[in-house]
Design a protein around this motif. Structure first.
Motif, short mmCIF file in Angstrom:
data_model
loop_
_atom_site.label_atom_id
_atom_site.label_comp_id
_atom_site.label_asym_id
_atom_site.label_seq_id
_atom_site.Cartn_x
_atom_site.Cartn_y
_atom_site.Cartn_z
N PRO A 1 85.55 -16.26 16.54
CA PRO A 1 85.00 -14.97 16.40
C PRO A 1 85.86 -13.73 17.09
N LEU B 1 77.79 -11.68 6.69
CA LEU B 1 77.10 -11.07 7.43
C LEU B 1 77.10 -9.63 6.98
N LEU C 1 81.26 -12.60 24.71
CA LEU C 1 80.97 -11.63 23.97
C LEU C 1 81.21 -11.72 22.69
N SER C 2 82.66 -12.51 22.23
CA SER C 2 83.00 -12.42 20.92
C SER C 2 81.95 -13.12 20.03
N VAL C 3 81.38 -14.17 20.55
CA VAL C 3 80.16 -14.99 19.41
C VAL C 3 79.22 -13.97 19.54
N THR D 1 75.12 -3.41 17.52
CA THR D 1 76.37 -4.30 17.89
C THR D 1 77.78 -3.48 17.77
N LYS D 2 77.78 -2.79 16.66
CA LYS D 2 79.34 -2.15 16.51
C LYS D 2 79.29 -0.92 17.50
N ILE E 1 86.43 -9.95 17.70
CA ILE E 1 85.79 -8.56 17.68
C ILE E 1 86.93 -7.67 17.08
N TYR F 1 79.21 -10.69 19.32
CA TYR F 1 79.39 -9.74 18.66
C TYR F 1 79.28 -10.30 17.21
N HIS F 2 79.74 -11.37 16.97
CA HIS F 2 79.63 -12.00 15.53
C HIS F 2 78.26 -12.34 14.89
N VAL F 3 77.30 -12.53 15.64
CA VAL F 3 76.08 -12.99 15.42
C VAL F 3 75.08 -11.97 15.41
N SER F 4 75.17 -11.01 16.39
CA SER F 4 74.08 -10.04 16.73
C SER F 4 73.84 -8.58 15.64
N ASP F 5 72.88 -8.37 15.45
CA ASP F 5 72.58 -6.94 14.84
C ASP F 5 72.45 -5.83 16.14
N PHE G 1 80.14 -2.05 20.85
CA PHE G 1 81.57 -2.70 21.23
C PHE G 1 82.49 -1.57 21.04
N GLN G 2 82.26 -0.50 20.22
CA GLN G 2 83.29 0.42 19.92
C GLN G 2 83.36 1.54 20.73
#
Lengths: 352, 332
Positions: free
Chosen positions: B265, A2, A230-232, A254-255, B267, A234-238, A258-259
């Motif tokens: 997945p 990733l 949302l966790s999915v 993304t980061k 976070i 988070y995992h795949v998106s830019d 979420f942060q």
């Protein structure tokens, strides 16, 4: 992996949405029409959405059920028209394309559906399903078609022996692989993935997510990834766009999103994700009430009746615009064009 | 309080019996929240239904004991079940829209539980009084599960409620007789994440306030990890691992639990690569006495096809040949 995602071209958006609206008219009985002839009611499924998708990126689109994310996905691939606004693919308005341009658009833009049980024709074998797509692209030579289908199924992790089987003979994960193969058969540039993994078990979900990730790098695809998990996302998106009641309320990397969520709805949404890591079990914001009906036009902010940071007055009357604040695009009166509405934020943090 | 011993449930298929639940044993203590986790088809819901005596036909309980409050309940008569269900053990179903009757108001549906478990039949003259009491109790229940303006919504019908509100009605219904144990079958799977948080919050409150035990069936490990005191992981009809939540999540022993945790997945600060489990779930007919995970397991040995006993190691039970009773990992 990733971390080394392919180069995202931030200069030129492959897809632009400008104030897209999709209203569904509600059918009324004869009696209702006679009683009040001028009162038409609508479902405001998508209500003024604007964003860009850049070539080579994955844009995640999240929101709860009924927020209009799937409707938006379908309007983008032109499965149904829009009420107002513009959708530009490679700077061309998709609603003003000629038939020939439309064919090309349909080739370049594909969709993967949520339910792999309903989106495959039960009376056709895998071979037949894929053959239609390959032929559509203009390949006529039988050997070439066979060769291409063989490559396709092997690429998505199925084998040639599966070609003569019918969809009901496959498990959910395998069916989703067929769905992906069908989309890839058109050699697309842009794929709308409408909840592609929400019907699958976690171990299989991970297989499909990794497959999509590999394909993206190999074929330089662009994804619009719609999901409620949302966790999915988070995992795949830019980048991630959060939708609520037909509108995008926040859009950011993304980061960063979420942060450091800005919009109160995003904050509440993120705080309610259950996590297996105790360090991420944060103070939970439990939202009161439920999403209001999309059948009434909302005045002011769409989130006002559940918002825990509401400013009296303005939130009820004026709809907040999507404005850029510290790299976030956020639609909230707490954040203004000229930066943050510090006072209001402070006041509410005190109250919390 | 609830002890299940060596429970097996089978369904006939082509002159054979397929064991959906294959010799599982576990217990739920008073006030405890236990999570039964696994992917679809692993037998977790069937296990739950058999505790309620609700195995769908033509399924049958093949062996095992279910002891609730010191009494064996697996051979209960219809009459005995009726006394138990709703009063001592209550159930919350996955899909509230199909679990509620669309033709009755929600208040009446909750009151029906109270009516069924009345101490004695009311006489001709105190009927109205009795009803009044029950209605008040129902409203109080609806308030407890945080339904706004409960008294006004008593007469509303299920379709007038949203999914989350309907699920609250089911929770209120389960609570009606103050049961000792609540069985919850994927109560939040059909709901959005913000609504899920609300419902779990309500359930946790009930657990704390009434000291009710909860047996929660879910496919979502993250829900189980936040909500449960103990986790039981099932795969292909068998329990592969069980133990205190944090231990199972932070330091999984069974290769399946490890695989499952790696495929979620998460976070976190750094994006992690998710590692799916290869292959597909084994056909239940082929499991036999061995481990159900052998065809996907990276540590497969010929022993796995034979009987694999449950061993205690590191504070939990694991069913895997990699571990022996003394608790140390066998060199491989």
């Amino acid at each position: 992996m990733l971390t080394d995602t392919p180069v995202v071209n931030r200069e030129e958006p492959i897809l632009k949405l400008r104030d897209v609206k999709k209203y569904y008219k509600i059918k009324r009985s004869l009696l209702e029409r006679m009683v009040s002839p001028n009162k038409d009611s609508h479902v405001y499924a998508v209500d003024g959405v604007s964003f860009d998708v850049y070539s080579g990126e994955t844009l995640g689109l999240v929101g709860e059920s009924g927020c209009g994310k799937s409707t938006l996905g379908r309007t983008i691939v032109n499965l149904h028209g829009i009420t107002e606004g513009k959708i530009l693919f490679k700077n061309q308005d998709i609603h003003q394309m000629s038939t020939k341009q439309m064919d090309e658009f349909r080739r370049q833009v594909q969709i993967i559906f949520q339910n792999p049980y309903a989106s495959l024709n039960p009376r056709k074998t895998v071979y037949e399903i894929l053959k239609v797509a390959v032929e559509c692209r203009g390949v006529t030579d039988k050997n070439a078609i066979d060769e291409e289908i063989r490559q396709l199924v092997e690429r998505v992790g199925l084998s040639v022996k599966h070609l003569d089987q019918y969809p009901h003979q496959f498990s959910g994960g395998q069916r989703q692989r067929i769905g992906i193969a069908r989309a890839l058969a058109m050699k697309p540039r842009f794929i709308v993935a409408d909840e592609p993994v929400s019907a699958l078990d976690v171990s299989v979900q991970a297989q499909i997510l990794n497959l999509m990730e590999e394909l993206k790098e190999e074929l330089n695809l662009t994804y619009l990834f719609i999901a409620h998990d949302l966790s999915v996302v988070y995992h795949v998106s830019d980048r991630v766009a959060v939708m609520y009641l037909g509108q995008v309320v926040e859009l950011a990397e993304t980061k960063e999103l979420f942060q450091n969520p800005k919009h109160p709805y995003t904050k509440a949404l993120l705080s309610s994700i259950p996590s297996i890591e105790p360090s991420h079990q944060r103070e939970r914001i439990i939202l009161e009430g439920t999403v209001p009906t999309p059948m009434e036009k909302q005045e002011g902010c769409v989130f006002k009746n559940r918002c825990f940071m509401k400013i009296g007055g303005i939130c009820d009357k004026v709809r907040p615009e999507l404005t850029t604040v510290n790299g976030h695009q956020v639609a909230c009166h707490l954040y203004r064009k000229d930066g943050v509405n510090e006072k209001a934020v402070d006041r509410h943090q005190l109250q919390l | 309080m609830l002890t299940v011993k060596d429970l097996s449930v089978g369904f006939p298929k082509n002159d054979q019996i397929v064991r959906a639940v294959n010799g599982i044993s576990f217990s739920v203590k008073e006030g405890q929240i236990v999570g039964l986790v696994g992917e679809s088809g692993c037998g977790k819901s069937t296990a739950l239904f058999s505790i309620m005596g609700l195995i769908p036909r033509p399924g049958k309980m093949l062996s095992g004991e279910i002891v609730f409050d010191g009494q064996n309940i697996e051979k209960n008569s219809k009459e005995e079940w009726r006394k138990l269900r709703g009063k001592e053990i209550a159930m919350i179903f996955q899909d509230p829209m199909t679990a509620l009757n669309p033709a009755y108001s929600v208040g009446e549906q909750i009151r029906e539980v109270l009516k069924t478990h009345r101490q004695k039949k009311p006489g001709l003259f105190n009927r109205r009084k009795q009803k009044q009491k029950e209605v008040e109790k129902v409203i109080q229940l609806m308030e407890e599960v945080r339904i706004p303006s409960a008294a006004e919504r008593y007469h509303d019908y299920p379709h007038q409620f949203s999914g989350g509100m309907q699920q609250r009605i089911l929770v209120a219904m389960a609570l009606a007789c103050n049961p000792k144990l609540i069985l919850a079958d994927e109560p939040t799977t059909a709901l959005d994440v913000t609504i899920q948080a609300q419902i779990l919050d309500v359930l946790k409150d009930i657990n704390e306030k009434h000291n009710t035990s909860i047996l929660l069936v879910t496919h979502d490990l993250s829900v189980a990890s936040e909500f449960c005191d103990e986790i039981i992981v099932m795969y292909a009809g068998k329990i592969v691992e069980k133990g205190p939540t944090r231990q199972v999540i932070d330091n999984p022993k069974h290769p399946y639990t490890k695989g499952l945790l790696n495929s979620i997945p998460v976070i976190s600060e750094e994006k992690k690569h998710i590692e799916p489990i290869k292959g597909n779930v084994i056909d239940l007919e082929e499991v036999g006495k061995g481990c159900g995970f052998w065809n996907r397991c990276p540590f497969m040995t010929p022993e796995c096809r034979e009987h694999v006993p449950m061993v205690k190691t590191d504070g939990r039970d694991v069913r895997c040949v990699l571990y022996k009773e003394r608790g140390e990992k066998v060199a491989h």
